[in-house]
Design an enzyme around this catalytic site. Structure first.
Site, short mmCIF file in Angstrom:
data_model
loop_
_atom_site.label_atom_id
_atom_site.label_comp_id
_atom_site.label_asym_id
_atom_site.label_seq_id
_atom_site.Cartn_x
_atom_site.Cartn_y
_atom_site.Cartn_z
N HIS A 75 1.24 -3.48 -4.47
CA HIS A 75 2.27 -2.44 -4.37
C HIS A 75 3.21 -2.45 -5.56
O HIS A 75 3.45 -1.42 -6.19
CB HIS A 75 3.07 -2.62 -3.08
CG HIS A 75 4.11 -1.57 -2.89
ND1 HIS A 75 3.84 -0.34 -2.33
CD2 HIS A 75 5.43 -1.55 -3.21
CE1 HIS A 75 4.93 0.40 -2.31
NE2 HIS A 75 5.92 -0.32 -2.83
N HIS A 97 5.61 -0.53 -10.62
CA HIS A 97 6.83 -0.80 -11.39
C HIS A 97 6.59 -1.73 -12.58
O HIS A 97 7.54 -2.32 -13.09
CB HIS A 97 7.90 -1.42 -10.48
CG HIS A 97 8.35 -0.51 -9.40
ND1 HIS A 97 9.20 0.57 -9.61
CD2 HIS A 97 8.06 -0.49 -8.07
CE1 HIS A 97 9.42 1.19 -8.47
NE2 HIS A 97 8.75 0.58 -7.52
N LYS A 119 5.19 10.59 -9.54
CA LYS A 119 6.20 9.58 -9.22
C LYS A 119 7.50 10.12 -9.80
O LYS A 119 7.73 10.08 -11.02
CB LYS A 119 5.85 8.24 -9.85
CG LYS A 119 6.88 7.13 -9.63
CD LYS A 119 6.77 6.50 -8.26
CE LYS A 119 7.67 5.27 -8.14
NZ LYS A 119 7.59 4.61 -6.83
#
Length: 429
Positions: free
Chosen positions: A308, A326, A373
């Site tokens: 994730h 990220h 995103k």
């Protein structure tokens, strides 16, 4: 009479020529291809893009028609290279990710020498050094690791750091000896800024314009990169981890455990009584925390903290959106494949400093596999061991909001828990 007719025709032709020039000038001021944004939301409406590279209407001037067809709510991708650019001496390209996202091929670049006014320039593919990655799947007896970091005695946390999470995180920043230097090890082009809800694509090219050839050969970097293709990006799809992939995970943890940030993390958590002083036990805890599978999106064994946070997932329920994702190395590699389209940076809140090529904390907007995103923050140029240490420390010692200093950057490390596991963790500038 013939002279009169000829004169009238000349006047008419001059008039239409002028109109055509004005029309071209107006189009050259049109906006680039637009995307849809919003705070953690997508408006992924199906768009009927023509396949003849013509603009559909006056309202849609500036929107590129690359010949792509939409699939469900997915937007068309811009024409970018599929797969990494080849390096001399590298025999094969990396099959990056199991899910290939049935996209239509672009049909090749135009070779007639003309360029559409207002069209974004193609984004250049990066060359990726990956010749050693497959070796990380070999058994432990065949692995070669870096030497242990020197001066381990001087790495331990001070009393002040044990009492203050921000000071501890800043110490990790100082201990990140593998952190890259902007302009020296890599170059970025931030493009133009935008607000989260704005739709215009403010970046003509890739975020990363250059990365030094030696970076992906560094042991912790290359071992990290070798893990990124082990996951299905569809959130809710059950993951199957092979024995070779488990070896990659163990090899990565072993490699980073020889670095200063991870040694500092162990000493800090052991001082607090959270983990055992036995380093082998600590490495097993670290492996389980980041790689053990858990349920997300209604399916058991479909996600992990590593997948994730660092790889990213595509939410499939309702409107599609990118979740997680990220990490700057994953972003760089996906740009190299052409599956990431950088859309520009998000303006800082409350009049903060505008990012430039030197910044190492950046809030951006992008599309991954055609899915938006709308806002995502990432630490640029930091090492994998630093991020693992930082996020693990905040998970064990902090709360949901962790306001800390990382060198010159004040950031909030957001940490969300799923029971006793990391649900998500990322920097918020």
């Amino acid at each position: 009479m013939d002279g009169l007719i000829k004169g009238l025709m000349d006047v008419a032709l001059d008039h239409f020529g002028q109109k055509d020039d004005e029309s071209r000038d107006e189009r050259s001021r049109s906006s680039w291809a637009q995307v849809v944004s919003g705070e953690e939301q997508d408006d992924l409406q199906s768009q009927g893009y023509n396949r003849n590279n013509q603009r559909e209407s006056q309202e849609n001037e500036g929107r590129r028609n690359e010949g792509w067809e939409t699939e469900g709510s997915r937007r068309p991708q811009k024409a970018m290279n599929e797969g990494y650019g080849r390096n001399e001496g590298v025999e094969e390209q990396h099959d990056y990710g199991r899910n290939q996202w049935n996209r239509k091929e672009d049909g090749g670049e135009r070779n007639d020498g003309w360029e559409t006014v207002g069209e974004k320039h193609p984004k250049r593919p990066h060359k990726i050094q990956m010749d050693q990655w497959n070796g990380y799947k070999r058994p432990p007896s065949e692995q070669e690791y870096s030497n242990e970091v020197e001066d381990s005695a001087g790495i331990g946390p001070s009393k002040e750091e044990l009492a203050d999470l921000s000071q501890a995180c800043n110490r990790l920043w100082e201990l990140d000896r593998n952190r890259l230097a902007p302009g020296k090890d890599y170059r970025i082009d931030c493009g133009e800024g935008k607000k989260v809800y704005e739709k215009e694509d403010m970046a003509q090219g890739s975020l990363f314009s250059w990365l030094s050839d030696d970076v992906l050969r560094r042991p912790t970097f290359s071992r990290f990169c070798s893990l990124l293709d082990n996951y299905n990006p569809n959130q809710g799809s059950k993951e199957v981890i092979t024995s070779e992939e488990r070896q990659e995970q163990s090899a990565f943890i072993e490699e980073i455990s020889r670095t200063a940030p991870i040694k500092y993390l162990h000493m800090y958590l052991a001082s607090k009584g959270i983990v055992s002083e036995n380093y082998q036990d600590f490495k097993r805890i670290l492996t389980g925390l980041w790689f053990d599978l858990y349920g997300r999106g209604g399916t058991s064994s479909s996600s992990s903290a590593f997948e994730h946070v660092f790889v990213g997932e595509i939410k499939q329920r309702g409107e599609q959106e990118v979740s997680g994702f990220h990490n700057w190395l994953q972003f760089y590699l996906e740009e190299a494949k052409g599956t990431v389209d950088y859309q520009g940076y998000i303006f800082p809140r409350r009049g903060g400093q505008i990012p430039d090529t030197e910044c190492q904390v950046l809030t951006i907007q992008f599309e991954w596999n055609g899915v938006l995103k709308s806002v995502s923050s990432t630490l640029l140029g930091v090492s994998p061991e630093f991020e693992i240490a930082l996020y693990t420390l905040c998970f064990y010692m902090g709360g949901e909001d962790n306001y800390v200093e990382l060198g010159p950057y004040p950031v909030n490390i957001k940490c969300y828990r799923l029971g006793d596991r990391i649900g998500s963790v990322f920097p918020a500038a």
